[in-house]
Design an enzyme around this catalytic site. Structure first.
Site, PDB file in Angstrom:
ATOM      1  N   LYS A 191      -2.027  -8.177  -3.979  1.00 19.14           N
ATOM      2  CA  LYS A 191      -3.227  -7.689  -3.305  1.00 19.14           C
ATOM      3  C   LYS A 191      -3.409  -6.201  -3.578  1.00 19.14           C
ATOM      4  O   LYS A 191      -2.654  -5.371  -3.105  1.00 19.14           O
ATOM      5  CB  LYS A 191      -3.128  -7.881  -1.792  1.00 19.14           C
ATOM      6  CG  LYS A 191      -4.420  -7.474  -1.100  1.00 19.14           C
ATOM      7  CD  LYS A 191      -4.222  -7.220   0.373  1.00 19.14           C
ATOM      8  CE  LYS A 191      -4.466  -5.801   0.800  1.00 19.14           C
ATOM      9  NZ  LYS A 191      -5.580  -5.107   0.185  1.00 19.14           N
ATOM     10  N   GLY A 244       3.046   1.359   1.180  1.00 21.55           N
ATOM     11  CA  GLY A 244       1.943   1.814   2.024  1.00 21.55           C
ATOM     12  C   GLY A 244       2.485   2.649   3.165  1.00 21.55           C
ATOM     13  O   GLY A 244       3.557   3.239   3.057  1.00 21.55           O
ATOM     14  N   SER A 245       1.750   2.652   4.254  1.00 18.52           N
ATOM     15  CA  SER A 245       2.116   3.528   5.364  1.00 18.52           C
ATOM     16  C   SER A 245       3.281   2.940   6.170  1.00 18.52           C
ATOM     17  O   SER A 245       3.482   1.723   6.191  1.00 18.52           O
ATOM     18  CB  SER A 245       0.912   3.733   6.268  1.00 18.52           C
ATOM     19  OG  SER A 245       0.433   2.477   6.703  1.00 18.52           O
ATOM     20  N   THR A 246       4.015   3.810   6.827  1.00 19.44           N
ATOM     21  CA  THR A 246       5.147   3.387   7.641  1.00 19.44           C
ATOM     22  C   THR A 246       4.678   2.474   8.770  1.00 19.44           C
ATOM     23  O   THR A 246       5.322   1.475   9.094  1.00 19.44           O
ATOM     24  CB  THR A 246       5.896   4.616   8.185  1.00 19.44           C
ATOM     25  OG1 THR A 246       6.483   5.302   7.065  1.00 19.44           O
ATOM     26  CG2 THR A 246       7.005   4.227   9.143  1.00 19.44           C
ATOM     27  N   GLU A 247       3.518   2.804   9.309  1.00 23.54           N
ATOM     28  CA  GLU A 247       2.960   2.007  10.409  1.00 23.54           C
ATOM     29  C   GLU A 247       2.746   0.549   9.996  1.00 23.54           C
ATOM     30  O   GLU A 247       3.165  -0.382  10.689  1.00 23.54           O
ATOM     31  CB  GLU A 247       1.633   2.667  10.743  1.00 23.54           C
ATOM     32  CG  GLU A 247       0.922   2.259  11.987  1.00 23.54           C
ATOM     33  CD  GLU A 247      -0.458   2.936  11.978  1.00 23.54           C
ATOM     34  OE1 GLU A 247      -1.445   2.227  12.175  1.00 23.54           O
ATOM     35  OE2 GLU A 247      -0.511   4.172  11.705  1.00 23.54           O
ATOM     36  N   GLY A 249       4.089  -0.889   7.384  1.00 29.12           N
ATOM     37  CA  GLY A 249       5.412  -1.402   7.020  1.00 29.12           C
ATOM     38  C   GLY A 249       6.142  -1.956   8.231  1.00 29.12           C
ATOM     39  O   GLY A 249       6.779  -3.015   8.172  1.00 29.12           O
ATOM     40  N   GLU A 266       8.250   0.398   0.661  1.00 30.97           N
ATOM     41  CA  GLU A 266       8.180   1.778   0.180  1.00 30.97           C
ATOM     42  C   GLU A 266       7.133   2.454   1.035  1.00 30.97           C
ATOM     43  O   GLU A 266       5.949   2.169   0.897  1.00 30.97           O
ATOM     44  CB  GLU A 266       7.757   1.818  -1.292  1.00 30.97           C
ATOM     45  CG  GLU A 266       8.629   0.985  -2.219  1.00 30.97           C
ATOM     46  CD  GLU A 266       9.941   1.667  -2.558  1.00 30.97           C
ATOM     47  OE1 GLU A 266      10.163   2.815  -2.114  1.00 30.97           O
ATOM     48  OE2 GLU A 266      10.748   1.041  -3.259  1.00 30.97           O
ATOM     49  N   CYS A 300       3.108   9.727  -1.850  1.00 35.15           N
ATOM     50  CA  CYS A 300       4.060   9.435  -0.775  1.00 35.15           C
ATOM     51  C   CYS A 300       5.205  10.435  -0.781  1.00 35.15           C
ATOM     52  O   CYS A 300       5.730  10.787   0.260  1.00 35.15           O
ATOM     53  CB  CYS A 300       4.581   8.024  -0.942  1.00 35.15           C
ATOM     54  SG  CYS A 300       5.109   7.679  -2.605  1.00 35.15           S
ATOM     55  N   GLU A 397       2.627  12.811   8.253  1.00 36.25           N
ATOM     56  CA  GLU A 397       2.196  12.785   6.869  1.00 36.25           C
ATOM     57  C   GLU A 397       0.671  12.967   6.823  1.00 36.25           C
ATOM     58  O   GLU A 397      -0.073  12.161   7.381  1.00 36.25           O
ATOM     59  CB  GLU A 397       2.572  11.435   6.259  1.00 36.25           C
ATOM     60  CG  GLU A 397       2.238  11.309   4.802  1.00 36.25           C
ATOM     61  CD  GLU A 397       2.639   9.951   4.237  1.00 36.25           C
ATOM     62  OE1 GLU A 397       2.440   8.944   4.923  1.00 36.25           O
ATOM     63  OE2 GLU A 397       3.142   9.923   3.108  1.00 36.25           O
TER      64      GLU A 397
HETATM   65  P1  NAD Z   1      -1.781   1.258   4.108  1.00 38.15           P
HETATM   66  O1  NAD Z   1      -0.456   0.996   4.695  1.00 38.15           O
HETATM   67  O2  NAD Z   1      -2.917   1.357   5.035  1.00 38.15           O
HETATM   68  O3  NAD Z   1      -2.177   0.129   3.069  1.00 38.15           O
HETATM   69  C1  NAD Z   1      -1.346  -0.251   2.002  1.00 38.15           C
HETATM   70  C2  NAD Z   1      -1.720  -1.660   1.588  1.00 38.15           C
HETATM   71  O4  NAD Z   1      -1.406  -2.559   2.635  1.00 38.15           O
HETATM   72  C3  NAD Z   1      -3.183  -1.851   1.295  1.00 38.15           C
HETATM   73  O5  NAD Z   1      -3.320  -2.760   0.225  1.00 38.15           O
HETATM   74  C4  NAD Z   1      -3.708  -2.447   2.571  1.00 38.15           C
HETATM   75  O6  NAD Z   1      -4.853  -3.206   2.364  1.00 38.15           O
HETATM   76  C5  NAD Z   1      -2.548  -3.318   2.993  1.00 38.15           C
HETATM   77  N1  NAD Z   1      -2.454  -3.572   4.433  1.00 38.15           N
HETATM   78  C6  NAD Z   1      -2.885  -2.788   5.461  1.00 38.15           C
HETATM   79  N2  NAD Z   1      -2.604  -3.350   6.629  1.00 38.15           N
HETATM   80  C7  NAD Z   1      -1.977  -4.511   6.380  1.00 38.15           C
HETATM   81  C8  NAD Z   1      -1.421  -5.541   7.196  1.00 38.15           C
HETATM   82  N3  NAD Z   1      -1.447  -5.467   8.503  1.00 38.15           N
HETATM   83  N4  NAD Z   1      -0.831  -6.577   6.578  1.00 38.15           N
HETATM   84  C9  NAD Z   1      -0.762  -6.648   5.248  1.00 38.15           C
HETATM   85  N5  NAD Z   1      -1.266  -5.727   4.420  1.00 38.15           N
HETATM   86  C10 NAD Z   1      -1.878  -4.661   4.978  1.00 38.15           C
HETATM   87  O7  NAD Z   1      -1.579   2.548   3.245  1.00 38.15           O
HETATM   88  P2  NAD Z   1      -2.628   3.271   2.324  1.00 38.15           P
HETATM   89  O8  NAD Z   1      -3.458   4.096   3.227  1.00 38.15           O
HETATM   90  O9  NAD Z   1      -3.290   2.361   1.399  1.00 38.15           O
HETATM   91  O10 NAD Z   1      -1.649   4.167   1.448  1.00 38.15           O
HETATM   92  C11 NAD Z   1      -1.171   5.376   1.889  1.00 38.15           C
HETATM   93  C12 NAD Z   1       0.239   5.235   2.416  1.00 38.15           C
HETATM   94  O11 NAD Z   1       1.093   4.655   1.447  1.00 38.15           O
HETATM   95  C13 NAD Z   1       0.865   6.567   2.718  1.00 38.15           C
HETATM   96  O12 NAD Z   1       1.479   6.530   3.974  1.00 38.15           O
HETATM   97  C14 NAD Z   1       1.908   6.757   1.630  1.00 38.15           C
HETATM   98  O13 NAD Z   1       2.966   7.562   1.979  1.00 38.15           O
HETATM   99  C15 NAD Z   1       2.301   5.383   1.322  1.00 38.15           C
HETATM  100  N6  NAD Z   1       2.808   5.262  -0.032  1.00 38.15           N
HETATM  101  C16 NAD Z   1       4.136   5.102  -0.220  1.00 38.15           C
HETATM  102  C17 NAD Z   1       4.660   5.005  -1.503  1.00 38.15           C
HETATM  103  C18 NAD Z   1       6.132   4.796  -1.727  1.00 38.15           C
HETATM  104  O14 NAD Z   1       6.522   4.451  -2.817  1.00 38.15           O
HETATM  105  N7  NAD Z   1       6.989   4.978  -0.767  1.00 38.15           N
HETATM  106  C19 NAD Z   1       3.816   5.053  -2.597  1.00 38.15           C
HETATM  107  C20 NAD Z   1       2.465   5.217  -2.376  1.00 38.15           C
HETATM  108  C21 NAD Z   1       1.978   5.313  -1.085  1.00 38.15           C
END
Ligand code: NAD
Ligand code: MN
Length: 823
Positions: A191, A244-247, A249, A266, A300, A397
């Site tokens: 996705k 994605g975000s810690t929240e 995750g 991650e 990130c 962040e």
């Molecule tokens: P996000 O967590 O909002 O979304 C990430 C992905 O998850 C998107 O595809 C989103 O559609 C999906 N998603 C959102 N809610 C979901 C749920 N409840 N269930 C399943 N999937 C869901 O994050 P973002 O705003 O897209 O990205 C920014 C964040 O990602 C930042 O916090 C950044 O630090 C982190 N990030 C981490 C790394 C790493 O390698 N550690 C790399 C890039 C980004």
């Protein structure tokens, strides 16, 4: 047009990075449907979403709005493709991955422009960083597909993998997910992020071009609440890989708890950029630019906290400001631009909100006088000074081009300040003193540390977090284990394992073990004769009452509750009492384990010596331990003696591993090297299995100790006395006080306290399926790592199941320290 005219107008010719070919490609292909079974499939909803160019705010294309029904179809396609793909020889999979890498390169320019259009990041970055790294990732993993059979012998793919990626490096995150999954023989449902689906659409075309079998890669676009959640909850998905975000995750950790789905996360970061007074300040300034203004700070691992030694702070800040005046913000397709557009209006709003918060909380804001485009979503590079560590902008962040600065006086203070966050993704250290830099690198809680450098990436060097930045690695050999499991654990393995357990000493491997046990006994006539006498007596005479206390901080202490629990033999006769540990005892034990963290600094040789010594002292009391097993389990003496023998051998194994499970050195394409160091996880809570009361206990304690962790252990509640008998063994073996703490009592409430505890870095749980779920759920609070058995017992006698690298990997986390060199 004449040359003279050209001199007059000074117009450039069209740049190869012009948007035209990409816009044409979009016009020809949109609206984009889902990609399932190598076919374009209309979304079940019939709806499409718009994706925009954040530099202009204008619509680029329409993309399918997938939902749960589409996810079902994609998972079914991936499931159907799995048997074939997983049996495809590694060499053939390698050819496919190699072909993908080649095709990425062939379409590099189109991909770079598409990425810039959709995300807003400068073309210089997509062209020179994102896309080349994508190709590199596929090449690297083509190599692992080729080598899997020999280098990961005994492992098999997981099955269907659900992969969820963010918008900040859309194609690069796709590559980090898809390449290792395919290399290891899994099939994929991916996705893309809502804001940035376009390069994934082009990738789908590449999948077709290289002729990857249908269903191996499926791509479902759409909203998080529709597609993401359906993928996370899908019962036929074997693993979720999320960036994605810690929240989010944390929500995914909770949603998958107890399901048996493998998970790698991650997550976010608030990474320190530490500058000592002997650093080369001009390099530091360029480093700062790369750390926080690369990709508009939407990285990130962005170095978002500039920590400067007080004596040079003023000078450095002045230099940084001067450099900021020269940064150009504007059209991302312009090669001379440093900072492009923020990905979306809402992300821009979030950055503004946090910056205002910083001002309200009293930090000093500074922005350069240079212009920022009014159209599109732009935000100027921003510097905060006069920042206190507790301020929101120092903790949260921001994910934008915003740098906060704080100062320190001593290296000690620098380490404390750097580690003063819940995250642990990355860190940069700047100093011309290599002794200082490497010493500080070892003390930072971060999965990646760059020395005199920042934001360097390579496929060979695993990337991932410590603490609340998540768990699992992407890249490197360590990243492969996120996509495989030991073969014996597979569905067929599970059944035979249960059989093996019922008749434990009869299964192949364990036979060898108990065979050894017998042999040693037979060669020791006295012991054999003696043991037979004891074995005979054990069931009949009342035993001397023993009431072991808890073992905390090297002392035997009474349980806080003041209660004891009876321990019964299989006939129901009481054979002893153990302390009824509670929440408070666990907390004390965690504190003691923290106080003993010096154990992590003991040399591997020293740790090996201690484990050998534990084995020696256990061997001296072999008979007593065997009788205790007979008493608790009712098993025949020979069987019990075999378990003790196996436990001694296991201690030897991990004593051996102490100085052999080492890191590696990577050679990424730069002058320098990356030291991949295996570090202990920290304080590990362990709930022991009921099967094999002694061997199960030591099979978990020994590897965790060997790798430098300190422990809080809950022995088998059914048969805790083998563990409590070890107090004296530990006490006489030079094991530092507090390295192992033992709290007897009920497994469920005690492991719950461990899983919830904010100062416990990992929990290993070997009990029921429900208990496994509870541990995974509770662990989400601080994103601690978990290793649970979902109620499936192991044959601890079998060395394939009961010992080895799987245990050592769980006991460690990899830190990659980048050390460039040269003047
Ligand atoms: P996000 O967590 O909002 O979304 C990430 C992905 O998850 C998107 O595809 C989103 O559609 C999906 N998603 C959102 N809610 C979901 C749920 N409840 N269930 C399943 N999937 C869901 O994050 P973002 O705003 O897209 O990205 C920014 C964040 O990602 C930042 O916090 C950044 O630090 C982190 N990030 C981490 C790394 C790493 O390698 N550690 C790399 C890039 C980004
Ligand atoms: Mn977009």
């Amino acid at each position: 047009m004449s040359v003279l005219d050209l001199f007059e107008s000074m117009e450039y010719g069209p740049a190869p990075e012009t948007a035209e070919p990409a816009l044409q490609w979009l016009a020809q292909h949109q609206p984009f449907d889902l990609f399932i079974n190598n076919r374009r499939v209309k979304p079940a909803s019939g709806q499409y979403l718009e994706t925009i160019n954040p530099a202009t705010g204008k619509v680029l294309a329409r993309v399918a709005a997938g939902n749960g029904a589409d996810v079902d179809a994609a998972v079914a396609a991936a499931r159907r493709a799995f048997p074939g793909w997983s049996k495809t020889p590694g060499h053939v999979r390698a050819r496919y991955l190699y072909a993908i890498a080649r095709h990425i390169q062939k379409h590099a320019r189109l991909l770079a422009v598409l990425e810039t259009l959709d995300n807003g990041k400068p073309i210089r970055e997509t062209r020179d960083i994102d896309i080349p790294l994508v190709a590199r990732h596929f090449y690297y993993h083509a190599g692992w597909a080729q080598l899997m059979e020999s280098e990961l012998a005994g492992y098999e793919p997981l099955g269907v993998v659900g992969q969820i990626i963010p918008w900040n490096f859309p194609l690069l995150m796709l590559a980090w997910k898809v390449a290792p999954a395919l290399a290891m023989g899994n099939t994929v449902v991916l996705k893309p992020a809502r804001y940035t689906p376009l390069t994934a659409m082009k990738f789908a075309e590449i999948v077709e071009e290289v002729g990857l079998p249908p269903g191996v890669v499926n791509i479902v676009t759409g909203e998080a609440g529709q597609v993401g959640e359906a993928l996370v909850r899908h019962p036929d998905v074997n693993k979720i890989a999320f960036t994605g975000s810690t929240e989010v995750g944390r929500a995914i950790r909770r949603a998958t708890a107890g399901s048996g789905k493998r998970l790698s996360l991650e997550l976010g970061g608030k990474s320190p950029f530490v500058v000592f007074d002997d650093a080369d300040l001009d390099s530091v300034v360029e480093g700062v630019v790369d750390a926080i203004w690369f990709n508009q700070g939407q990285v990130c691992c962005a170095g978002s906290r500039l920590l400067v030694q007080e004596s040079i702070a003023e000078r450095l800040v002045a230099k940084v400001r001067a450099r900021m005046e020269k940064l150009r913000v504007g059209d991302p397709l312009d090669k001379a631009i440093d900072i492009g557009a923020i990905v979306s209006e809402s992300q821009l709003g979030e950055i503004r909100r946090l910056v205002e918060r910083g001002v309200e909380e009293g930090a000093q804001l500074w922005q350069p006088s240079t212009a920022c485009p009014r159209e599109g979503y732009f935000f100027p590079p921003t510097l905060f000074t006069n920042v206190a560590p507790a301020m929101t902008i120092a903790q949260v962040e921001i994910f934008g081009p915003v740098l906060v600065t704080m100062t320190f006086r001593t290296p000690e203070e620098a380490v404390t300040l750097a580690n003063n966050t819940r995250y642990g993704l990355a860190a940069s250290i700047w100093s011309e003193n290599i002794n200082l830099a490497l010493d500080v690198a070892a003390r930072l809680q971060a999965g990646t540390v760059w020395i005199n450098a920042t934001n360097l990436f390579d496929a060979a060097s695993g990337f991932g977090g410590y603490r609340e930045s998540g768990f699992g690695r992407e890249g490197g050999k360590e990243g492969l284990y996120e996509y495989v499991r030991p073969r014996w654990e597979g569905a067929s393995g599970r059944a035979s394992r249960r059989r093996g357990l019922a008749e434990a000493p009869a299964s192949g491997e364990s036979k060898a073990h108990s065979g050894n046990g017998h042999a040693e006994h037979a060669s020791n006539g006295v012991a054999l004769a003696g043991s037979e006498v004891f074995a005979d007596l054990a069931g009949r005479i009342p035993s001397i009452d023993r009431t072991p206390k808890l073992f905390i901080g090297g002392k035997q202490v009474r349980p806080d509750s003041g209660y004891s629990l009876p321990v019964r033999d299989p006939q129901g006769m009481i054979i002893g009492q153990v302390g009824a540990g509670n929440r408070k005892d666990i907390r004390n034990a965690v504190e003691a384990a923290h106080a003993a963290r010096a154990w992590s600094g003991a040399s591997p040789h020293q740790r090996a010596q201690v484990l050998f010594y534990v084995a020696e002292n256990l061997a001296a009391r072999e008979q007593e331990f065997a009788l205790r097993l007979v008493q608790q389990t009712g098993r025949p003496y020979a069987d019990a003696a075999a378990e003790v023998q196996a436990a001694i051998a296991r201690l030897f194994s991990y004593a051996a591993w102490c100085d052999k499970f080492e890191g590696s050195i990577h050679r990424p394409p730069l002058r320098g090297m990356v030291l991949a160091v295996r570090e202990p996880v920290g304080v590990i809570g362990i709930a022991c299995p009921d099967e094999f009361p002694l061997l199960g206990f030591l099979s978990l304690v020994a590897p965790a100790l060997a790798m430098g962790n300190t422990l809080v252990v809950i022995p088998s509640p059914q048969a805790p006395l083998s563990a409590t008998d070890c107090y004296q063994v530990f006490e006489t073996s030079d094991l530092p006080a507090g390295a192992v703490n033992i709290v007897t009592g009920e497994r469920e409430p005690l492991s719950q306290v461990l899983a919830e505890h904010e100062d416990v870095e990992a929990v290993w749980y070997f009990g029921s399926a429900e208990g496994s779920k509870r541990v995974e759920l509770a662990a989400a609070s601080n994103m601690k790592r978990t290793w649970v058995n979902y109620g499936h017992p192991r044959d601890w006698l079998d060395p394939v199941q009961g010992e080895g690298e799987e245990f050592l990997r769980e006991a460690t986390q990899v830190k990659n320290i980048w050390v460039p060199y040269g003047e």
